[in-house]
Design a protein around this motif. Structure first.
Motif, PDB file in Angstrom:
ATOM      1  N   ARG A  10       0.658   8.213   4.746  1.00 40.37           N
ATOM      2  CA  ARG A  10      -0.458   8.549   3.846  1.00 40.37           C
ATOM      3  C   ARG A  10      -0.451  10.031   3.488  1.00 40.37           C
ATOM      4  N   ALA A  32      -4.724   4.080  -1.946  1.00 39.79           N
ATOM      5  CA  ALA A  32      -3.825   3.845  -0.823  1.00 39.79           C
ATOM      6  C   ALA A  32      -4.610   3.520   0.437  1.00 39.79           C
ATOM      7  N   SER A  59      -6.176  -0.132   0.122  1.00 40.22           N
ATOM      8  CA  SER A  59      -5.205  -1.215   0.236  1.00 40.22           C
ATOM      9  C   SER A  59      -4.610  -1.303   1.633  1.00 40.22           C
ATOM     10  N   ALA A  60      -4.528  -0.164   2.344  1.00 40.96           N
ATOM     11  CA  ALA A  60      -3.980  -0.169   3.699  1.00 40.96           C
ATOM     12  C   ALA A  60      -4.867  -0.913   4.671  1.00 40.96           C
ATOM     13  N   PRO A  90       0.807  -1.232   0.000  1.00 38.17           N
ATOM     14  CA  PRO A  90       0.000   0.000   0.000  1.00 38.17           C
ATOM     15  C   PRO A  90       0.835   1.275   0.000  1.00 38.17           C
TER      16      PRO A  90
END
Length: 301
Positions: A262, A291, A294-295, A23
């Motif tokens: 992030r 992002a 997927s995290a 990610p």
């Protein structure tokens, strides 16, 4: 008929995804795009090659990081891929070397100027993971790697490297702060690093709004986009840092580090907008939703 999937292929792929922090890859292309925008260069095939180089070197760093930390992780994070036995240490080391080689090959295709930046970038990645990570120079080395990654985009685009230095410094300052906080991921206990990182976030946010937009784009549009992206950066990074400062603990510190990672996406996008490239800014910002999604499946720390 479908192609049969070998037994255990899913768990093995998940283990490598965890090892390589997949990610976090969404935070990488914006380095190159922000660098190209800051340098006033032209995006094209060489820029894409630089993005590929950046992705390879970043993943090389992830593999080397866990290889170097395998003994420590066996005590503090035994669930990680190497100490749990899901990935062999030799495989991680080989992956680090192969990804570094691939990254430098892509940089060479992007031109001599790009390779001139990629070589010290690769050296910094290896030095951080194998030597500098646990020394006082560790956060500075990580910051240097991110700054060089942005300059890689400037070099590959054919723009002026000097013009990209302020953007590289801003990204490096944020990276240094997040890396300093990450040293308390497994221990927590001190508000000093989160408070210092919070001060850096405020300073970078203030700096992003001070420089006027380039004359080649409409001032109102540039300021609006830059303001929104700066607010997104500050909000993403500051809130978890404040929580970690008020209640120091490993879980909140880990959230602060994840938030700082992030926050790199809106920071890169804001840097591109400040340089006058709204296309690069919006393209970079568009990576944020992927992002976040997927995290939820694979940790970025």
């Amino acid at each position: 008929m479908g192609v049969p999937v070998p037994r255990g292929a899913g768990p093995r792929l998940l283990a490598w995804a965890e090892l390589l922090r997949l990610p976090a890859l969404f935070t990488v292309p914006g380095d190159v795009l922000a660098g190209a925008a800051a340098a006033g260069g032209r995006t094209g095939p060489r820029t894409l090659l630089a993005v590929g180089c950046s992705l390879c070197l970043y993943e090389a760093g992830m593999a080397l990081n866990d290889w170097a930390d395998r003994a420590e992780d066996a005590e503090e994070r035994p669930h990680r891929p190497l100490p749990s036995g899901r990935v062999r240490p030799t495989a991680a080391l080989v992956a680090g070397g192969a990804l570094t080689t691939a990254g430098l090959a892509l940089a060479a295709r992007a031109g001599r100027r790009a390779l001139t930046v990629a070589v010290p970038l690769a050296a910094t990645v290896w030095a951080y993971d194998l030597v500098l990570k646990r020394t006082p120079a560790g956060p500075a080395a990580m910051a240097a790697a991110r700054g060089l990654d942005l300059l890689l985009g400037a070099a590959a685009s054919g723009g002026r490297l000097r013009s990209a230095v302020p953007s590289a410094a801003a990204l490096g300052a944020h990276t240094l702060a997040v890396t300093a906080v990450s040293r308390g991921e497994t221990r927590g206990g001190s508000p000093v690093a989160p408070l210092a990182a919070l001060a850096v976030t405020c300073s970078v946010s203030w700096a992003l709004t001070r420089e006027p937009a380039p004359a080649r784009i409409p001032r109102g549009a540039a300021d609006a986009v830059r303001g929104a992206l700066t607010a997104a950066y500050a909000g993403t990074a500051a809130r978890p840092l404040l929580h970690a400062a008020l209640h120091p603990s490993p879980p909140l510190t880990q959230r602060a580090v994840a938030g700082g990672i992030r926050a790199m996406i809106p920071l890169q996008a804001a840097l591109a907008a400040r340089s006058g490239s709204l296309a690069a800014a919006l393209l970079t910002a568009a990576l944020a939703p992927a992002a976040r999604r997927s995290a939820k499946k694979v940790s970025v720390t």
